[in-house]
Design an enzyme around this catalytic site. Structure first.
Site, PDB file in Angstrom:
ATOM      1  N   THR A 188       0.582  -1.218  -0.062  1.00  0.00           N
ATOM      2  CA  THR A 188       0.093   0.053   0.023  1.00  0.00           C
ATOM      3  C   THR A 188       0.942   1.202   0.082  1.00  0.00           C
ATOM      4  O   THR A 188       0.381   2.620   0.292  1.00  0.00           O
ATOM      5  CB  THR A 188      -1.035   0.088   1.045  1.00  0.00           C
ATOM      6  N   ALA A 189       2.283   1.088  -0.255  1.00  0.00           N
ATOM      7  CA  ALA A 189       3.161   2.272   0.124  1.00  0.00           C
ATOM      8  C   ALA A 189       3.505   3.129  -1.656  1.00  0.00           C
ATOM      9  O   ALA A 189       2.431   3.768  -1.888  1.00  0.00           O
ATOM     10  CB  ALA A 189       4.407   1.662   0.455  1.00  0.00           C
ATOM     11  N   ARG A 190       4.103   2.286  -2.287  1.00  0.00           N
ATOM     12  CA  ARG A 190       4.349   2.837  -3.622  1.00  0.00           C
ATOM     13  C   ARG A 190       4.866   1.573  -4.636  1.00  0.00           C
ATOM     14  O   ARG A 190       5.572   0.709  -4.116  1.00  0.00           O
ATOM     15  CB  ARG A 190       5.515   3.724  -3.760  1.00  0.00           C
ATOM     16  N   GLU A 246       1.322   4.120 -12.570  1.00  0.00           N
ATOM     17  CA  GLU A 246      -0.332   3.939 -12.384  1.00  0.00           C
ATOM     18  C   GLU A 246      -0.535   5.400 -13.419  1.00  0.00           C
ATOM     19  O   GLU A 246      -0.141   6.281 -13.490  1.00  0.00           O
ATOM     20  CB  GLU A 246      -0.536   4.710 -11.033  1.00  0.00           C
ATOM     21  N   HIS A 269      -5.179   2.251  -5.935  1.00  0.00           N
ATOM     22  CA  HIS A 269      -4.686   3.345  -5.278  1.00  0.00           C
ATOM     23  C   HIS A 269      -5.826   3.939  -4.438  1.00  0.00           C
ATOM     24  O   HIS A 269      -5.887   5.378  -4.470  1.00  0.00           O
ATOM     25  CB  HIS A 269      -3.746   4.320  -6.190  1.00  0.00           C
ATOM     26  N   ILE A 270      -6.479   3.486  -3.449  1.00  0.00           N
ATOM     27  CA  ILE A 270      -7.186   4.071  -2.627  1.00  0.00           C
ATOM     28  C   ILE A 270      -7.087   4.223  -1.234  1.00  0.00           C
ATOM     29  O   ILE A 270      -8.076   4.367  -0.466  1.00  0.00           O
ATOM     30  CB  ILE A 270      -8.732   3.438  -2.986  1.00  0.00           C
ATOM     31  N   SER A 300      -5.766   6.263   0.839  1.00  0.00           N
ATOM     32  CA  SER A 300      -6.462   7.159   1.547  1.00  0.00           C
ATOM     33  C   SER A 300      -7.737   7.687   1.316  1.00  0.00           C
ATOM     34  O   SER A 300      -8.206   8.585   1.738  1.00  0.00           O
ATOM     35  CB  SER A 300      -5.456   8.547   1.558  1.00  0.00           C
TER      36      SER A 300
HETATM   37  C1  DGY Z   1      -0.401   9.456  -0.371  1.00  0.00           C
HETATM   38  O1  DGY Z   1      -0.861  10.660   0.263  1.00  0.00           O
HETATM   39  O2  DGY Z   1       0.789   9.576  -0.735  1.00  0.00           O
HETATM   40  C2  DGY Z   1      -1.420   8.624  -1.206  1.00  0.00           C
HETATM   41  O3  DGY Z   1      -0.491   7.693  -1.746  1.00  0.00           O
HETATM   42  C3  DGY Z   1      -2.478   9.296  -2.186  1.00  0.00           C
HETATM   43  O4  DGY Z   1      -1.745  10.231  -3.060  1.00  0.00           O
END
Ligand code: DGY
Length: 321
Positions: A238-240, A269, A287-288, A290
Site C-alpha cells: 500500500t506504499a508505492r 499508475e 490506489h485508494i 487514503s
Molecule cells: C499519498 O498521500 O501519498 C497517497 O498515496 C495518495 O496520494
C-alpha cells in the site's frame, strides 16, 4: 482589500477543503479533474504563489526548472512526495510540504483488506459470483491461507506500519519488522526487529510494505529478495509501486513461490503491469489507501495549514524541502 494569493489547484479537491481555499485564496481550479502535463502546469502556474499538487502531477527537475518565478511553494495533497524532484525544488528555493499523520488509519484499513482478500482468494470468489461461475461447493473449493496466528513482516515501521501492526495483532499475528532505526520498546510492543531487510524476509509468511519510495527503496523487492520469503508467502503493498520489481513479483506469483499478492499501488499508475490482472492470485485496488471522506478532508486541511504558513512567511508544519 489586498489581493488574495493565487493558487494553482491541480486536481479536484473535496468541497469543504475547496470552501476554505476559496475563502483565503484565489484558486485556479481544475473542474475537469484531468491530470495536467508538465507544459500545462508551467503555463497555468503563471502568477500563482502555490502549486497545490497531488501524487498524479509529475514535478520533475525539468518542470520545476520552468515554473514561473511567482511560485513559492509546492503544497502536496499527499503524504508521499516521490512525484516531486525535491533536490530541484530546493535548488530553486521552493518550499515543498506533504500531509503526514492523517492517512494512517485509512491506509492500514486497505492493507488489511488486501491481506485478507489475497489470503482468502477474494478476487476469484468475486469473479465467480458475478459471472455465474459458481457451480458447486466442495471441501477443496476455494481453499486459501489462514491469516490468524501467522507471522507478518513489515517493511517500514512508520505511522502506517505501526497502525497496521496493531490491527494485525487483532488476528494474533506475530510481528517482525525492518526499519532504518529500531523503535523504542513502547512502540515496538514486542515486535521482532531486523536490522537488514534480508533477515526479515525468511520470517514473513505475510509481508506488508509501508516504506516511502526513495532512491534506496526503489526496486527493493526484487527477484533475489522475493526468493528469501518462505514458499507460499503473501505480499501486500500500500506504499508505492516503485518499491516492487513487477516482473519479479509476477514470476514469483506464477511459480507459486509467492502464493498471492494484494496491491493498491503500482509502477506507472494508472497503466499498471497487465501481468497482475492476468493472474487470479492477485487482489488489486486502484490506489485508494487514503480514499475515505474523513481522511481526504483531513489531508486537504493539513495541506491548507501548510499553504497558510508558506504564504505568511512562517515555517510550514510539514516541510519536506
Ligand atoms: C499519498 O498521500 O501519498 C497517497 O498515496 C495518495 O496520494
Amino acid at each position: 482589500m489586498p489581493r488574495k494569493p493565487v493558487v494553482l489547484v491541480c486536481r479536484k479537491i473535496p468541497d469543504d477543503v475547496e470552501a476554505r481555499l476559496k475563502r483565503d485564496y484565489e484558486p485556479r481550479l481544475n473542474p475537469s479533474d484531468r491530470v495536467y502535463s508538465g507544459d500545462e502546469l508551467v503555463k497555468l502556474a503563471d502568477g500563482a504563489e502555490i502549486v497545490f499538487a497531488s501524487h498524479s502531477e509529475i514535478l520533475s527537475a525539468e518542470v520545476i526548472g520552468r515554473l514561473p518565478a511567482s511560485v513559492k511553494g509546492i503544497v502536496n495533497f499527499s503524504v508521499g512526495y516521490d512525484h516531486v524532484d525535491v533536490k530541484a525544488a530546493k535548488a530553486r528555493g521552493l518550499i515543498v510540504t506533504n500531509t503526514p499523520g492523517v492517512l494512517n488509519d485509512a491506509t492500514a484499513e486497505i492493507a488489511m483488506l488486501l491481506m485478507l482478500g489475497a489470503a482468502r482468494r477474494a478476487a476469484e470468489g468475486e469473479r465467480m459470483m458475478r459471472n455465474g461461475e459458481w457451480k458447486e461447493w466442495s471441501l477443496a473449493f476455494m481453499v486459501g491461507s489462514q491469516v490468524t496466528g501467522k507471522t507478518l513482516g513489515i517493511i517500514g515501521m512508520g505511522r502506517v506500519g505501526r497502525i497496521f501492526a496493531r490491527r494485525a495483532r487483532g488476528f494474533d499475528m506475530k510481528i517482525h519488522y525492518f526499519n532504518r532505526t529500531r523503535l523504542a520498546p513502547e512502540q515496538e510492543l514486542g515486535a521482532v526487529y531486523h536490522a537488514r531487510v534480508e533477515d526479515l524476509l525468511p520470517h514473513a509468511q505475510f509481508l506488508s510494505i509501508h516504506c516511502p519510495a526513495t532512491p534506496e527503496t526503489r526496486g527493493l523487492m526484487n527477484g533475489a529478495r522475493l526468493a528469501l520469503l518462505p514458499k507460499g508467502a503473501i505480499v501486500v503493498n500500500t506504499a508505492r509501486g516503485a518499491i516492487v520489481d513487477d516482473e519479479a513479483l509476477i514470476a514469483a506469483l506464477k511459480s507459486g513461490h509467492v502464493a498471492a499478492a494484494g496491491l493498491d499501488v503500482f509502477n506507472n499508475e494508472p497503466r499498471f503491469n497487465p501481468g497482475y490482472s492476468a493472474l487470479w492470485n492477485t487482489f488489486l485496488l486502484p490506489h485508494i489507501g487514503s480514499a475515505t471522506r474523513e481522511t481526504r478532508n483531513a489531508m486537504g486541511f493539513k495541506a491548507l495549514d501548510n499553504m497558510d504558513a508558506i504564504v505568511a512567511g512562517r515555517a510550514p508544519p510539514d516541510r519536506v524541502a
